[in-house]
Design an enzyme around this catalytic site. Structure first.
Site, mmCIF file in Angstrom:
data_model
loop_
_atom_site.group_PDB
_atom_site.id
_atom_site.type_symbol
_atom_site.label_atom_id
_atom_site.label_comp_id
_atom_site.label_asym_id
_atom_site.label_seq_id
_atom_site.Cartn_x
_atom_site.Cartn_y
_atom_site.Cartn_z
ATOM 1 N N GLU A 187 -23.243 -7.090 -15.887
ATOM 2 C CA GLU A 187 -22.336 -5.973 -16.179
ATOM 3 C C GLU A 187 -22.675 -4.708 -15.383
ATOM 4 O O GLU A 187 -22.990 -3.654 -15.959
ATOM 5 C CB GLU A 187 -22.358 -5.644 -17.676
ATOM 6 C CG GLU A 187 -21.963 -6.800 -18.565
ATOM 7 C CD GLU A 187 -21.742 -6.399 -20.016
ATOM 8 O OE1 GLU A 187 -22.061 -5.250 -20.380
ATOM 9 O OE2 GLU A 187 -21.248 -7.226 -20.796
ATOM 10 N N GLU A 232 -21.030 -14.236 -21.900
ATOM 11 C CA GLU A 232 -21.283 -13.562 -23.179
ATOM 12 C C GLU A 232 -19.979 -13.463 -23.944
ATOM 13 O O GLU A 232 -18.939 -13.127 -23.367
ATOM 14 C CB GLU A 232 -21.809 -12.125 -23.007
ATOM 15 C CG GLU A 232 -23.236 -11.990 -22.587
ATOM 16 C CD GLU A 232 -23.689 -10.527 -22.479
ATOM 17 O OE1 GLU A 232 -23.181 -9.666 -23.234
ATOM 18 O OE2 GLU A 232 -24.559 -10.278 -21.624
#
Ligand code: BGP
Length: 460
Positions: free
Chosen positions: A166, A364
């Site tokens: 991320e 995720e």
């Protein structure tokens, strides 16, 4: 209906070094920006513990890998800690860290669990931040050297590498919205940080290719599908801008090897382009990946601005769109995030249709819950809301795969309740409950459900 997934589907979970290892000053590790932040600015987090309080994977790795096995994981992602491996960021490699990560990787393999390794999950060594962090171009070379050290040390056994987790989050949190270190609010600096992160990614990929290591390399992006309030052109354009800034600013370089022309034009218009050097374009083109990890939690809902911007104020993304709360949206009542399961399908479809259907997996997805202890029954957390959350997302994932998406697996966030960057232990995500004080681990109902689903390669 039974939802059956493709053969060899990756079932597992993700975590990160700083959120689980603990012993953050032991074993020769130097501080990260987070260790310092919690040590120096406790007024921001008066009720929270810092990253020294975790499930202490640094010491409990064998026990936790046994639990992963019990949960029928065939793959598990965690990150290496740059500040543990190379304490001053650029110099000597720490032998205690090498021994620890060798143990973890070897034990995962011994248990039949593929190690998926992230090189950088938010935890900038303080030594590098003192040099300017991602704002300083020299940190790109330092990261590339750290990546090469990791490939040399572990590349004979790790077959799935990820440069960043991320990468937009430190940009948003640290340089735009004031929730991460170093708490700057400045779009141009944010754009520079994002640009240098893309260069660091590309340098690491280049080194991986040059070293002819086995396996594959990718990146993990949190993709937030941007839905306009209406099909009115102004709302559609707002959603397009949000997508450009928060998804495509990383997605296009890593999948297409270049920035979207309309993003470059947009930043030029607002005089926000970071400084580029000759050779950058060619380097970015070399950063194309083999495998994309997709983190998906919630969508972004946007609309056009209702009011004019103040032209004297500094430029911010909100000049181009406004976030908007869709009436009737489904919320996670325990965390405050919207739940929109079709988003996972929309992401896969976008990748298939617009990006040549890359190899990808869900790296995720999960549900954070406050005060989860209230759902305990006979000593076990009966988290049926999490089972519903996961199964509903998996149904949409299954639909995407059945329509041809090249999605190879599903990893949950996360294996065990862990420390979180700004929330400490407020939101629990684990398949396994952690009692922080006693360090006792108890598998939740969702853990049992996940183990059965992985064993059956699907569910009813
Ligand atoms: C992702 C991060 C994870 C984890 C997760 C849950 O963005 O990759 O590290 O923190 O979000 O978020 P939070 O703990 O803030 O609820």
């Amino acid at each position: 209906m039974k939802y059956v997934f493709p053969e060899h589907f990756w079932w597992g979970s993700a975590s990160s070094a700083l959120q689980t290892e603990g012993d953050s000053r032991q074993g020769g590790k130097s501080p990260t920006i987070w260790d310092n932040w919690y040590a120096n600015e406790p007024w921001r987090f008066h009720q929270q513990v810092g990253p020294q309080e975790t499930s202490t994977f640094y010491r409990n790795w064998r026990q936790d890998i046994a639990l992963l096995k019990q949960l029928n994981h065939n793959s598990f992602r965690t990150s290496l800690s740059w500040s543990r491996l190379i304490p001053d960021g650029t110099g000597e490699v720490n032998p205690q860290a090498v021994a620890f990560y060798n143990n973890v990787i070897d034990e995962l393999l011994a248990q039949g669990i593929k190690p998926f390794i992230t090189l950088f999950h938010f935890d900038m060594p303080m030594a590098m931040q003192e040099k300017g962090g991602w704002e300083n171009r020299d940190v790109v070379a330092a990261f590339s050297r750290y990546a090469q050290v990791c490939f040399e040390l572990f590349g004979d056994r790790v077959m799935h590498w990820f440069t960043f987790n991320e990468p937009i989050v430190p940009v948003e949190g640290g340089y735009l919205y004031d929730f991460h270190y170093p708490n700057v609010v400045d779009f141009k600096r944010a754009a520079t940080v994002a640009y240098h992160t893309v260069l660091a990614h590309a340098s690491a990929v280049q080194a991986f290719r040059a070293g002819l290591y086995a396996g594959e390399i990718g990146i993990v992006l949190n993709l937030t599908p941007s839905y306009p309030r209406s099909q009115n052109p102004a709302d559609v354009s707002a959603a397009h801008h949000a997508d450009l800034l928060f998804n495509r600013s990383f997605l296009d370089p890593v999948l297409r090897g270049e920035y979207p022309a309309d993003l470059v034009a947009l930043l030029k218009t607002w005089d926000q382009l970071p400084a580029c050097r000759p050779g950058d374009r060619a380097l970015i083109a070399e950063g194309k990946i083999d495998l994309l990890g997709v983190n998906y939690y919630q969508p972004r809902r946007v609309k056009c601005r209702d009011s004019a911007v103040n032209p004297l104020a500094p430029f911010m993304p909100e000049w181009l769109f406004e976030n908007y709360e869709m009436p009737g949206r489904k919320m996670n009542p325990y965390r405050g995030w919207e739940i929109y399961e079709p988003g996972i399908y929309d992401i896969l479809t976008n990748l298939r249709v617009n990006y040549d259907n890359p190899r990808c997996f869900i790296s995720e997805n999960g549900m954070g819950v406050e005060n989860e202890q209230r759902f305990a029954e006979n000593g076990q957390i009966n988290d049926r809301y999490r089972i519903e959350f996961v199964s509903e997302h998996l149904k949409w994932l299954h639909k995407g795969i059945s329509e041809g998406s090249n999605c190879l697996g599903y990893h949950m966030w996360t294996f065990i309740d862990n420390w979180s960057w700004c929330n400490g232990y407020k939101n629990r995500y684990g398949l396994v409950q952690l009692d922080l004080a006693s360090q006792q681990r108890t598998v939740k109902k969702s853990g049992e459900w996940f183990a059965a689903t992985a064993a059956d390669n699907g569910f009813n």
